[in-house]
Design an enzyme around this catalytic site. Structure first.
Site, PDB file in Angstrom:
ATOM      1  N   ASN A  88       0.834  -1.210   0.000  1.00 31.71           N
ATOM      2  CA  ASN A  88       0.000   0.000   0.000  1.00 31.71           C
ATOM      3  C   ASN A  88       0.863   1.252   0.000  1.00 31.71           C
ATOM      4  O   ASN A  88       1.920   1.294   0.621  1.00 31.71           O
ATOM      5  CB  ASN A  88      -0.919   0.008   1.219  1.00 31.71           C
ATOM      6  CG  ASN A  88      -1.863  -1.178   1.223  1.00 31.71           C
ATOM      7  OD1 ASN A  88      -2.063  -1.803   0.172  1.00 31.71           O
ATOM      8  ND2 ASN A  88      -2.417  -1.513   2.364  1.00 31.71           N
ATOM      9  N   ASP A  90      -0.524   4.117   1.078  1.00 33.59           N
ATOM     10  CA  ASP A  90      -1.026   4.993   2.152  1.00 33.59           C
ATOM     11  C   ASP A  90      -0.084   4.906   3.363  1.00 33.59           C
ATOM     12  O   ASP A  90       0.845   4.089   3.390  1.00 33.59           O
ATOM     13  CB  ASP A  90      -2.480   4.621   2.519  1.00 33.59           C
ATOM     14  CG  ASP A  90      -2.605   3.222   3.131  1.00 33.59           C
ATOM     15  OD1 ASP A  90      -1.870   2.916   4.096  1.00 33.59           O
ATOM     16  OD2 ASP A  90      -3.437   2.430   2.650  1.00 33.59           O
ATOM     17  N   HIS A 105       5.812  -0.778  -2.889  1.00 35.02           N
ATOM     18  CA  HIS A 105       5.257  -0.103  -4.078  1.00 35.02           C
ATOM     19  C   HIS A 105       5.274   1.415  -3.933  1.00 35.02           C
ATOM     20  O   HIS A 105       4.536   2.104  -4.627  1.00 35.02           O
ATOM     21  CB  HIS A 105       3.830  -0.603  -4.374  1.00 35.02           C
ATOM     22  CG  HIS A 105       3.802  -2.021  -4.864  1.00 35.02           C
ATOM     23  ND1 HIS A 105       2.651  -2.785  -4.915  1.00 35.02           N
ATOM     24  CD2 HIS A 105       4.800  -2.821  -5.341  1.00 35.02           C
ATOM     25  CE1 HIS A 105       2.939  -3.987  -5.385  1.00 35.02           C
ATOM     26  NE2 HIS A 105       4.233  -4.046  -5.639  1.00 35.02           N
ATOM     27  N   CYS A 113      11.993  12.336  -8.260  1.00 36.91           N
ATOM     28  CA  CYS A 113      12.437  13.222  -9.329  1.00 36.91           C
ATOM     29  C   CYS A 113      12.875  12.394 -10.544  1.00 36.91           C
ATOM     30  O   CYS A 113      13.756  11.530 -10.432  1.00 36.91           O
ATOM     31  CB  CYS A 113      13.590  14.105  -8.849  1.00 36.91           C
ATOM     32  SG  CYS A 113      14.181  15.192 -10.164  1.00 36.91           S
ATOM     33  N   CYS A 132      11.983  20.049  -8.098  1.00 32.14           N
ATOM     34  CA  CYS A 132      12.640  19.122  -7.176  1.00 32.14           C
ATOM     35  C   CYS A 132      13.510  19.938  -6.202  1.00 32.14           C
ATOM     36  O   CYS A 132      14.321  20.755  -6.645  1.00 32.14           O
ATOM     37  CB  CYS A 132      13.516  18.149  -7.969  1.00 32.14           C
ATOM     38  SG  CYS A 132      14.611  17.152  -6.940  1.00 32.14           S
ATOM     39  N   SER A 173      -4.777  -9.644  -3.159  1.00 30.98           N
ATOM     40  CA  SER A 173      -5.382 -10.571  -4.125  1.00 30.98           C
ATOM     41  C   SER A 173      -4.413 -11.653  -4.595  1.00 30.98           C
ATOM     42  O   SER A 173      -4.834 -12.626  -5.214  1.00 30.98           O
ATOM     43  CB  SER A 173      -5.865  -9.787  -5.342  1.00 30.98           C
ATOM     44  OG  SER A 173      -4.795  -9.039  -5.890  1.00 30.98           O
TER      45      SER A 173
HETATM   46  C1  BJW Z   1     -10.181  -7.518   2.037  1.00 28.74           C
HETATM   47  C2  BJW Z   1     -11.085  -6.565   2.521  1.00 28.74           C
HETATM   48  C3  BJW Z   1     -11.254  -6.504   3.915  1.00 28.74           C
HETATM   49  C4  BJW Z   1     -11.040  -6.399   0.350  1.00 28.74           C
HETATM   50  N1  BJW Z   1     -10.575  -7.334   4.714  1.00 28.74           N
HETATM   51  N2  BJW Z   1      -9.523  -8.335   2.841  1.00 28.74           N
HETATM   52  C5  BJW Z   1       3.538 -12.657 -15.727  1.00 28.74           C
HETATM   53  C6  BJW Z   1       3.696 -13.529 -14.661  1.00 28.74           C
HETATM   54  C7  BJW Z   1       4.231 -13.101 -13.445  1.00 28.74           C
HETATM   55  C8  BJW Z   1       4.617 -11.778 -13.272  1.00 28.74           C
HETATM   56  C9  BJW Z   1       4.461 -10.919 -14.332  1.00 28.74           C
HETATM   57  C10 BJW Z   1       3.947 -11.353 -15.532  1.00 28.74           C
HETATM   58  N3  BJW Z   1       3.908 -10.276 -16.382  1.00 28.74           N
HETATM   59  C11 BJW Z   1       4.379  -9.190 -15.727  1.00 28.74           C
HETATM   60  C12 BJW Z   1       4.718  -9.573 -14.470  1.00 28.74           C
HETATM   61  C13 BJW Z   1       5.263  -8.710 -13.400  1.00 28.74           C
HETATM   62  C14 BJW Z   1       4.227  -7.705 -12.903  1.00 28.74           C
HETATM   63  C15 BJW Z   1       2.963  -8.445 -12.491  1.00 28.74           C
HETATM   64  O1  BJW Z   1       2.833  -8.954 -11.387  1.00 28.74           O
HETATM   65  N4  BJW Z   1       1.951  -8.488 -13.363  1.00 28.74           N
HETATM   66  C16 BJW Z   1       0.715  -9.213 -13.055  1.00 28.74           C
HETATM   67  C17 BJW Z   1      -0.421  -8.494 -13.730  1.00 28.74           C
HETATM   68  C18 BJW Z   1       0.860 -10.657 -13.481  1.00 28.74           C
HETATM   69  N5  BJW Z   1       4.830  -7.044 -11.748  1.00 28.74           N
HETATM   70  C19 BJW Z   1       5.573  -5.954 -11.885  1.00 28.74           C
HETATM   71  O2  BJW Z   1       5.736  -5.394 -12.950  1.00 28.74           O
HETATM   72  C20 BJW Z   1       6.264  -5.465 -10.623  1.00 28.74           C
HETATM   73  N6  BJW Z   1       7.653  -5.307 -10.888  1.00 28.74           N
HETATM   74  C21 BJW Z   1       8.443  -6.350 -11.167  1.00 28.74           C
HETATM   75  O3  BJW Z   1       8.039  -7.496 -11.197  1.00 28.74           O
HETATM   76  O4  BJW Z   1       9.749  -5.987 -11.379  1.00 28.74           O
HETATM   77  C22 BJW Z   1      10.686  -7.027 -11.685  1.00 28.74           C
HETATM   78  C23 BJW Z   1      11.547  -7.297 -10.496  1.00 28.74           C
HETATM   79  C24 BJW Z   1      10.986  -7.761  -9.315  1.00 28.74           C
HETATM   80  C25 BJW Z   1      11.794  -8.041  -8.208  1.00 28.74           C
HETATM   81  C26 BJW Z   1      13.142  -7.854  -8.293  1.00 28.74           C
HETATM   82  C27 BJW Z   1      13.711  -7.383  -9.471  1.00 28.74           C
HETATM   83  C28 BJW Z   1      12.908  -7.110 -10.582  1.00 28.74           C
HETATM   84  C29 BJW Z   1       5.705  -4.107 -10.193  1.00 28.74           C
HETATM   85  C30 BJW Z   1       4.298  -4.203  -9.687  1.00 28.74           C
HETATM   86  C31 BJW Z   1       3.771  -2.804  -9.346  1.00 28.74           C
HETATM   87  C32 BJW Z   1       2.324  -2.822  -8.864  1.00 28.74           C
HETATM   88  N7  BJW Z   1       1.872  -1.472  -8.719  1.00 28.74           N
HETATM   89  C33 BJW Z   1       0.528  -1.204  -8.209  1.00 28.74           C
HETATM   90  C34 BJW Z   1       0.253   0.317  -8.257  1.00 28.74           C
HETATM   91  C35 BJW Z   1       1.011   1.040  -7.144  1.00 28.74           C
HETATM   92  C36 BJW Z   1       0.674   2.486  -7.083  1.00 28.74           C
HETATM   93  C37 BJW Z   1      -0.756   2.731  -6.701  1.00 28.74           C
HETATM   94  O5  BJW Z   1      -1.203   2.337  -5.591  1.00 28.74           O
HETATM   95  O6  BJW Z   1      -1.466   3.342  -7.500  1.00 28.74           O
HETATM   96  O7  BJW Z   1       0.436  -1.684  -6.857  1.00 28.74           O
HETATM   97  S1  BJW Z   1      -0.768  -2.102  -9.074  1.00 28.74           S
HETATM   98  C38 BJW Z   1      -1.722  -2.441  -7.631  1.00 28.74           C
HETATM   99  O8  BJW Z   1      -1.726  -3.871  -7.350  1.00 28.74           O
HETATM  100  C39 BJW Z   1      -0.953  -1.783  -6.459  1.00 28.74           C
HETATM  101  C40 BJW Z   1      -1.126  -2.803  -5.374  1.00 28.74           C
HETATM  102  O9  BJW Z   1      -0.131  -2.630  -4.368  1.00 28.74           O
HETATM  103  C41 BJW Z   1      -1.029  -4.115  -6.115  1.00 28.74           C
HETATM  104  C42 BJW Z   1      -1.642  -5.283  -5.395  1.00 28.74           C
HETATM  105  O10 BJW Z   1      -2.997  -5.056  -5.173  1.00 28.74           O
HETATM  106  P1  BJW Z   1      -3.676  -5.654  -3.876  1.00 28.74           P
HETATM  107  O11 BJW Z   1      -3.158  -4.976  -2.664  1.00 28.74           O
HETATM  108  O12 BJW Z   1      -3.592  -7.126  -3.884  1.00 28.74           O
HETATM  109  O13 BJW Z   1      -5.178  -5.121  -4.069  1.00 28.74           O
HETATM  110  P2  BJW Z   1      -6.424  -5.841  -4.793  1.00 28.74           P
HETATM  111  O14 BJW Z   1      -7.477  -4.817  -4.953  1.00 28.74           O
HETATM  112  O15 BJW Z   1      -6.007  -6.580  -5.975  1.00 28.74           O
HETATM  113  O16 BJW Z   1      -6.910  -6.949  -3.742  1.00 28.74           O
HETATM  114  C43 BJW Z   1      -7.472  -6.604  -2.490  1.00 28.74           C
HETATM  115  C44 BJW Z   1      -7.755  -7.872  -1.729  1.00 28.74           C
HETATM  116  O17 BJW Z   1      -8.261  -7.507  -0.448  1.00 28.74           O
HETATM  117  C45 BJW Z   1      -8.822  -8.774  -2.386  1.00 28.74           C
HETATM  118  O18 BJW Z   1      -8.377 -10.133  -2.331  1.00 28.74           O
HETATM  119  C46 BJW Z   1     -10.059  -8.588  -1.494  1.00 28.74           C
HETATM  120  O19 BJW Z   1     -10.844  -9.753  -1.380  1.00 28.74           O
HETATM  121  C47 BJW Z   1      -9.432  -8.262  -0.165  1.00 28.74           C
HETATM  122  N8  BJW Z   1     -10.252  -7.423   0.710  1.00 28.74           N
HETATM  123  N9  BJW Z   1     -11.671  -5.903   1.485  1.00 28.74           N
HETATM  124  C48 BJW Z   1      -9.762  -8.259   4.168  1.00 28.74           C
HETATM  125  N10 BJW Z   1     -12.157  -5.614   4.501  1.00 28.74           N
END
Ligand code: BJW
Length: 228
Positions: A88, A90, A105, A113, A132, A173
């Site tokens: 997150n 936040d 993230h 910058c 910046c 998720s």
């Molecule tokens: C509740 C609830 C309640 C609701 N109580 N629960 C193919 C295969 C594998 C990987 C890849 C691929 N193709 C590309 C990739 C890599 C890619 C990726 O993962 N893509 C996927 C689409 C497959 N990843 C990347 O590009 C990452 N970088 C990377 O891999 O670099 C390479 C590298 C890695 C490590 C070392 C060296 C090199 C970067 C990922 C960046 C993600 N960015 C975002 C935006 C951030 C800015 C912003 O906030 O605007 O991050 S996207 C968005 O998703 C955000 C979140 O942090 C992230 C995850 O979302 P989250 O938190 O899971 O939210 P939701 O809404 O999906 O789920 C909420 C859950 O809560 C649900 O399950 C609900 O049921 C539950 N819930 N209410 C309890 N009350």
């Protein structure tokens, strides 16, 4: 006991911060993978800046909930043996009192910058192109990690996964890597693994145990169990 907790949007949902992939999520009608990218920012920086400016402003109106507070209580007992890795952007963990938090993230309250790559604490809007403070370039963007960019603190996170006894994933998720792979890494290193989520996530089967319900109920109950 050494514990690593991974949190996602679900832990902040009950504070009023929208999640990403739920029905009423932040990018309803869009695939998150299409809009949360550096390419989307290059195409239309003004729209992206305003989107994050609005989220930054909205942050002032929300408060940590019982789940954030329970994790802060846990840190009070475990000290350095608890690490929160949050996806997150936040600041609700910090406002609840947690100190050992890694924002893999990035953070809404920080600007990055594009010219000198300095990260600067930032509470104001960015859409009007402020300079910046380090190099004076008017090239500040939200300090968040988009798809295709490398998340922060990966070395520290994997070091922590290697030595933890328990890995707990809360409100995520399991759709986004590398975070979605932490459960398998922690298991391979020998940790017990637990998921706390509203519903089974994409990665539920990788956990030793998965509990379903709202984070504001599951997390305090789990912390109470652990400390009893
Ligand atoms: C509740 C609830 C309640 C609701 N109580 N629960 C193919 C295969 C594998 C990987 C890849 C691929 N193709 C590309 C990739 C890599 C890619 C990726 O993962 N893509 C996927 C689409 C497959 N990843 C990347 O590009 C990452 N970088 C990377 O891999 O670099 C390479 C590298 C890695 C490590 C070392 C060296 C090199 C970067 C990922 C960046 C993600 N960015 C975002 C935006 C951030 C800015 C912003 O906030 O605007 O991050 S996207 C968005 O998703 C955000 C979140 O942090 C992230 C995850 O979302 P989250 O938190 O899971 O939210 P939701 O809404 O999906 O789920 C909420 C859950 O809560 C649900 O399950 C609900 O049921 C539950 N819930 N209410 C309890 N009350």
């Amino acid at each position: 006991m050494n514990v690593v907790v991974l949190t996602g949007a679900g832990i902040s949902a009950e504070s009023g911060v929208p999640t990403f992939r739920d029905a009423d999520g932040l990018w309803e009608g869009h695939r998150v993978e299409d809009v949360a990218t550096p390419e989307a920012y290059d195409r239309d920086p003004a729209t992206v800046q305003r989107f994050y400016d609005e989220r930054r402003a909205a942050l002032a109106a929300v408060q940590p909930n019982a789940a954030h507070r329970a994790l802060a209580r846990l840190e009070h007992w475990l000290h350095d043996d608890l690490l929160i890795v949050t996806q997150n952007i936040d600041d609700l963990h910090e406002r609840a009192g947690s100190k050992r938090v890694l924002h893999m993230h990035g953070e809404l309250l920080s600007a990055l910058c594009g010219a000198c790559e300095t990260r600067t604490p930032w509470h104001d809007d960015l859409h009007h192109g402020p300079e910046c403070p380090q190099c004076a370039a008017a090239d500040l963007r939200p300090d968040v990690v988009w798809f295709g960019e490398v998340p922060y603190e990966m070395d520290r996170i994997f070091d922590a996964l290697e030595v933890c006894d328990l890995f707990v994933s809360i409100g995520t998720s399991g759709a986004v890597y590398p975070a979605a792979g932490f459960v398998r890494a922690a298991r391979a290193y020998g940790a017990r693994t637990l998921e706390l989520n509203l519903q089974p996530s994409e990665g539920s089967l990788f956990f030793h145990e998965s509990r379903q319900g709202p984070a504001s109920e599951l997390v305090p109950a789990w912390v109470d169990d652990l400390l009893s």
